[in-house]
Each structure stands twice: as structure tokens, then as C-alpha cells.
Design a protein around this motif. Structure first.
Motif, short mmCIF file in Angstrom:
data_model
loop_
_atom_site.label_atom_id
_atom_site.label_comp_id
_atom_site.label_asym_id
_atom_site.label_seq_id
_atom_site.Cartn_x
_atom_site.Cartn_y
_atom_site.Cartn_z
N UNK A 97 0.99 -1.40 0.06
CA UNK A 97 -0.12 -0.15 0.03
C UNK A 97 1.12 1.03 0.12
N UNK A 98 2.45 1.13 0.14
CA UNK A 98 2.86 2.06 -0.29
C UNK A 98 3.63 2.21 -1.26
N UNK A 99 4.01 3.46 -1.74
CA UNK A 99 4.62 3.86 -2.95
C UNK A 99 5.82 5.15 -2.65
N UNK A 100 6.72 5.08 -3.44
CA UNK A 100 7.74 5.68 -3.60
C UNK A 100 7.54 7.59 -4.38
N UNK A 101 6.61 8.25 -3.85
CA UNK A 101 5.86 8.91 -4.72
C UNK A 101 4.84 9.06 -5.28
N UNK A 102 4.17 10.50 -5.82
CA UNK A 102 2.98 10.68 -6.36
C UNK A 102 3.69 9.92 -7.46
N UNK A 103 4.31 10.36 -8.51
CA UNK A 103 4.53 9.02 -10.21
C UNK A 103 4.54 8.06 -10.14
N UNK A 104 4.85 7.29 -8.94
CA UNK A 104 4.56 5.93 -8.43
C UNK A 104 3.49 5.53 -8.13
N UNK A 105 2.63 5.80 -7.34
CA UNK A 105 1.41 5.57 -7.06
C UNK A 105 0.40 6.27 -8.69
N UNK A 106 0.60 6.76 -9.39
CA UNK A 106 0.20 6.68 -10.31
C UNK A 106 0.44 6.06 -11.27
N UNK A 107 1.43 5.78 -11.63
CA UNK A 107 1.65 4.60 -12.63
C UNK A 107 0.91 3.21 -12.05
N UNK A 108 0.43 3.18 -11.72
CA UNK A 108 -0.32 1.90 -10.62
C UNK A 108 -1.40 1.77 -10.70
N UNK A 109 -1.98 3.29 -10.41
CA UNK A 109 -3.08 2.85 -10.62
C UNK A 109 -4.33 2.54 -11.20
N UNK A 110 -4.56 2.61 -12.89
CA UNK A 110 -5.43 2.77 -13.91
C UNK A 110 -5.19 0.89 -13.86
N UNK A 111 -3.90 0.67 -13.78
CA UNK A 111 -3.99 -0.70 -14.01
C UNK A 111 -4.78 -1.64 -12.27
N UNK A 112 -4.16 -1.37 -11.21
CA UNK A 112 -5.02 -1.99 -10.20
C UNK A 112 -6.49 -2.01 -10.62
#
Length: 202
Positions: free
Chosen positions: A64-79
Motif C-alpha cells: 500500500x506504500x509508494x515512493x512518490x506520486x508518480x509511482x502511485x499514479x503509474x499503478x492506479x489505472x492497472x490496479x
């Protein structure tokens, strides 16, 4: 009420529940990243540092933890996409599948990642859900799910292959690989038994 109408209602109800779950899940990831940002990245400590015994407690939080907003953004659509499609098969089944993927993936990262690396993010779960969705239809022998799996494979397959390549040193290919393996295993562990329908609240 006719049987067909009940089936349609259940399908619609399940789709709404799956959508709400995944929107809430992804929203939580963004909230956690916002908290991480305002606390000077204090939550990064919940990533998995390889082969440190105390880090086994971080296997689930790390997803549930990410290293920056770019990281979480990169995972959001696929998840969102993979999670929604997987949750259509039943919320309880989806949560069990996700737990298995996160735990197996986390253990793989803990065992196999390079020393002194800190690994976190939802990508292991994403790769696991990909593997689960691709295999689910074949294991359950459901033509519709086979079609969904083949479509997902055609769209995302090349990205998945790149994500598990050891040549890509900017990502945790170990986490991606173990997530993918765990998803395939989950399709067998949580397969539908012949003649058994899922509970209405599943």
C-alpha cells in the motif's frame, strides 16, 4: 420476480460493489502517499528490506506504500482495471486472492531482492491479478473469463514481460515475477468447484 431479472440484478449489484471497492482501494493509496509526503516520507519505512527478519511484518503494508506520486499514479489505472475485473467474481474471493498474492509476492521480494534495497508498491499485486485473470477462465472452464483473460493478455502482455525482465534495473522485477507466479497459483487455489455457485455476497 423472474429468474433472469434476479440474475441481472445480482450482476449489476456485484459490479457496483466491485467498482466501489477498487475506487476506495486506489483512493487509499493516494491518501497514504499524501500522508507520506507531508511526514517527510516516514511511511517509506514500511517497505520490505530484503532478508531482515523484522521486515517480514511489512509484507502487507508494503503493498500500500509508494515512493512518490508518480509511482502511485503509474499503478492506479492497472490496479483499478484488474481489481474490478477480478472482484466481479466475488468480493470475498477477490480479497482472498489478493491476500495470497501480496503475501507470496512479499516473501519473494524479502528472499530474492538485492541486499539493502527497500521495496514497496502495488505493482506486485497488479502482476498477480494479471496472472490470475489470464488463468481464471481456463481453470474455472468459463468461456467468458477465458475471453477476458485473452484480451488482457493481448493488451498488457508485452508490458508484463518487460516488467519481469532482470535487465530492467529500475524496477523490482523480483516483485513483479513473484506476484505473477502467485496470481497463477491463486487461480488454482481459488478455482470454482463444478456445480457450485458463489454466495450472493461473495
Amino acid at each position: 420476480m423472474a429468474g433472469t431479472d434476479v440474475t441481472q440484478w445480482r450482476g449489476s449489484d456485484r459490479a457496483v460493489a466491485a467498482a466501489k471497492l477498487m475506487v476506495g482501494w486506489v483512493a487509499l493509496l493516494w491518501v497514504l502517499e499524501a500522508v507520506d509526503a507531508v511526514t517527510g516520507h516516514a511511511l517509506d519505512a514500511y517497505g520490505i528490506v530484503s532478508r531482515e527478519p523484522a521486515e517480514l511484518a511489512d509484507i502487507i503494508p508494503a503493498a500500500f506504500i509508494h515512493f512518490g506520486f508518480g509511482h502511485v499514479a503509474g499503478n492506479s489505472i492497472a490496479l483499478l482495471a484488474f481489481g474490478f475485473l477480478a472482484a466481479l467474481g466475488g468480493i470475498r474471493r477477490f480479497l482472498a486472492v489478493s491476500l495470497l498474492i501480496v503475501v507470496v509476492d512479499g516473501l519473494g521480494v524479502w528472499l530474492m531482492s538485492p541486499s539493502h534495497t527497500n521495496t514497496a508498491g502495488a505493482s506486485g499485486l497488479i502482476f498477480g491479478l494479471f496472472g490470475y485473470l489470464v488463468m481464471r477462465g481456463f481453470v474455472d472452464r468459463k468461456l467468458l473469463d477465458v475471453g477476458v483473460g485473452l484480451l488482457i493478455g493481448a493488451i498488457w502482455g508485452s508490458t508484463i514481460l518487460l516488467g519481469i525482465s532482470p535487465a530492467n534495473t529500475e524496477i523490482s522485477w523480483q516483485g513483479h515475477l513473484f506476484g505473477l507466479i502467485a496470481g497463477v497459483v491463486a487461480a488454482f487455489v481459488f478455482r470454482r468447484r463444478a456445480g457450485k455457485s458463489s454466495p450472493a455476497g461473495g
